[in-house]
Design a protein around this motif. Structure first.
Motif, PDB file in Angstrom:
ATOM      1  N   VAL A   1      -3.269 -17.930   7.436  1.00  0.00           N
ATOM      2  CA  VAL A   1      -4.547 -18.370   7.990  1.00  0.00           C
ATOM      3  C   VAL A   1      -5.309 -19.133   6.913  1.00  0.00           C
ATOM      4  CG1 VAL A   1      -6.755 -17.601   8.950  1.00  0.00           C
ATOM      5  CG2 VAL A   1      -4.630 -16.399   9.549  1.00  0.00           C
ATOM      6  N   GLU A   2      -5.984 -20.189   7.310  1.00  0.00           N
ATOM      7  CA  GLU A   2      -6.873 -20.923   6.415  1.00  0.00           C
ATOM      8  C   GLU A   2      -8.250 -21.003   7.063  1.00  0.00           C
ATOM      9  OE1 GLU A   2      -7.220 -25.206   4.075  1.00  0.00           O
ATOM     10  OE2 GLU A   2      -6.016 -25.079   5.894  1.00  0.00           O
ATOM     11  N   GLU A   3      -9.268 -20.538   6.328  1.00  0.00           N
ATOM     12  CA  GLU A   3     -10.651 -20.603   6.804  1.00  0.00           C
ATOM     13  C   GLU A   3     -11.516 -21.224   5.719  1.00  0.00           C
ATOM     14  OE1 GLU A   3     -12.091 -17.073   9.355  1.00  0.00           O
ATOM     15  OE2 GLU A   3     -10.611 -16.176   8.000  1.00  0.00           O
ATOM     16  N   CYS A   4     -12.302 -22.216   6.084  1.00  0.00           N
ATOM     17  CA  CYS A   4     -13.199 -22.855   5.133  1.00  0.00           C
ATOM     18  C   CYS A   4     -14.610 -22.282   5.259  1.00  0.00           C
ATOM     19  CB  CYS A   4     -13.237 -24.361   5.350  1.00  0.00           C
ATOM     20  SG  CYS A   4     -11.731 -25.193   4.826  1.00  0.00           S
ATOM     21  N   PHE A   5     -15.239 -22.037   4.104  1.00  0.00           N
ATOM     22  CA  PHE A   5     -16.572 -21.443   4.023  1.00  0.00           C
ATOM     23  C   PHE A   5     -17.459 -22.264   3.096  1.00  0.00           C
ATOM     24  CE2 PHE A   5     -13.875 -17.898   5.200  1.00  0.00           C
ATOM     25  CZ  PHE A   5     -14.658 -17.111   6.030  1.00  0.00           C
ATOM     26  N   PRO A   6     -18.777 -22.108   3.216  1.00  0.00           N
ATOM     27  CA  PRO A   6     -19.677 -22.737   2.245  1.00  0.00           C
ATOM     28  C   PRO A   6     -19.402 -22.211   0.834  1.00  0.00           C
ATOM     29  CG  PRO A   6     -20.898 -21.886   4.134  1.00  0.00           C
ATOM     30  CD  PRO A   6     -19.503 -21.363   4.257  1.00  0.00           C
ATOM     31  N   ALA A   7     -19.689 -23.017  -0.167  1.00  0.00           N
ATOM     32  CA  ALA A   7     -19.442 -22.611  -1.549  1.00  0.00           C
ATOM     33  C   ALA A   7     -20.166 -21.319  -1.898  1.00  0.00           C
ATOM     34  CB  ALA A   7     -19.855 -23.733  -2.495  1.00  0.00           C
ATOM     35  N   ALA A   8     -21.367 -21.127  -1.383  1.00  0.00           N
ATOM     36  CA  ALA A   8     -22.132 -19.919  -1.703  1.00  0.00           C
ATOM     37  C   ALA A   8     -21.434 -18.648  -1.243  1.00  0.00           C
ATOM     38  CB  ALA A   8     -23.529 -20.006  -1.090  1.00  0.00           C
ATOM     39  N   ALA A   9     -20.552 -18.748  -0.253  1.00  0.00           N
ATOM     40  CA  ALA A   9     -19.844 -17.574   0.248  1.00  0.00           C
ATOM     41  C   ALA A   9     -18.842 -17.036  -0.765  1.00  0.00           C
ATOM     42  CB  ALA A   9     -19.129 -17.910   1.552  1.00  0.00           C
ATOM     43  N   MET A  10     -18.527 -17.813  -1.800  1.00  0.00           N
ATOM     44  CA  MET A  10     -17.629 -17.305  -2.842  1.00  0.00           C
ATOM     45  C   MET A  10     -18.241 -16.130  -3.588  1.00  0.00           C
ATOM     46  SD  MET A  10     -15.619 -20.495  -4.630  1.00  0.00           S
ATOM     47  CE  MET A  10     -16.949 -21.693  -4.791  1.00  0.00           C
TER      48      MET A  10
ATOM     49  N   VAL B   1     -23.783 -14.520   2.785  1.00  0.00           N
ATOM     50  CA  VAL B   1     -23.480 -15.866   3.273  1.00  0.00           C
ATOM     51  C   VAL B   1     -22.123 -15.864   3.976  1.00  0.00           C
ATOM     52  CG1 VAL B   1     -23.013 -18.252   2.598  1.00  0.00           C
ATOM     53  CG2 VAL B   1     -24.884 -16.992   1.513  1.00  0.00           C
ATOM     54  N   PHE B   2     -21.148 -15.204   3.379  1.00  0.00           N
ATOM     55  CA  PHE B   2     -19.804 -15.146   3.963  1.00  0.00           C
ATOM     56  C   PHE B   2     -19.859 -14.630   5.398  1.00  0.00           C
ATOM     57  CE2 PHE B   2     -15.629 -13.465   4.826  1.00  0.00           C
ATOM     58  CZ  PHE B   2     -14.747 -14.259   4.114  1.00  0.00           C
TER      59      PHE B   2
END
Length: 234
Positions: free
Chosen positions: A178-187, A192-193
């Protein structure tokens, strides 16, 4: 058209930066010359170090990169040039023929050829629990869990790759990537995640709902989670 996923491990004698540069600068044009119709690279590079807290590991060592390659045919002799190009840059790899489903198409931050996509891409390597048949597993994941994954997270891209069969000898047994893209802040920010920035109650609801859903079709300790930088090459 068919899609092949290559899990790739660098030679320990090669630096991470040199390995990733080779994939972008040498492998990408080689694959295009060999007839690949499309290429996306997912690289576990320095840009995703802030996401170390989300990592989970079954593979030891975990793969350094995921190559997503679209071809006219994955039949062995017809993809021989593709395999040769991959082997020249990634001597240790495992290849899988997959079906691709885009549960969320990235319209918020569309990938641009050769550039790093906004945010980060979380890769999850899934293994089906023996307690579930393949049909049961897919039904729970696709029809039960997918809406939960969309409704409880800040993901702006969600791609499900189900393994049809391995294409390389001794490829480790896996069932999906699976590949899911998130905002950088979610790291670095779980609020945020889970799409609940500044909202404790929503965060706890989304987290509990997600974990309950995940445990229906994934057993603890059986999943790799790898943060990555996404590059659409062509």
């Amino acid at each position: 058209m068919e899609k092949i996923l290559y899990l790739g491990w660098r030679d320990p004698a090669q630096s991470r930066n040199a390995f990733f540069a080779d994939l972008r600068e040498r492998l990408a044009p080689a694959l295009q010359a060999a007839g690949a119709r499309g290429l996306r690279l997912n690289l576990d590079d320095d840009a995703v170090r802030e996401a170390d807290g989300i990592r989970q590991r079954v593979f030891d060592p975990p793969p350094d990169a995921l190559l997503q390659v679209w071809v006219d045919s994955a039949i062995g002799f017809l993809r021989s040039g593709i395999d040769a190009a991959v082997t020249a840059s990634v001597p240790r790899h495992a290849a899988y023929l997959v079906t691709e489903s885009q549960a969320i198409v990235n319209r918020a931050h569309p990938p641009q050829p050769g550039l790093r996509t906004e945010g980060f891409a979380q890769l999850a390597i899934l293994r089906r629990p023996p307690r579930l048949s393949p049909a049961q597993w897919l039904d729970i994941w696709h029809n039960g869990h997918t809406p939960v994954g969309i409704e409880t997270q800040s993901n702006f891209e969600y791609v499900q790759n189900v393994v049809v069969r391995p294409l390389t000898p001794d490829a480790p047994a896996i069932d999906a990537i699976v590949e899911e893209c998130f905002p950088a802040a979610a790291m670095r920010d779980p609020y945020v995640f889970f799409d609940a920035a500044g909202d404790e109650a929503k965060f706890r609801r989304n987290l509990e709902r997600m974990m309950t859903s995940v445990h229906r079709f994934i057993d603890p300790g059986t999943i790799d989670v790898i943060p990555s930088s996404q590059y659409r090459m062509f």
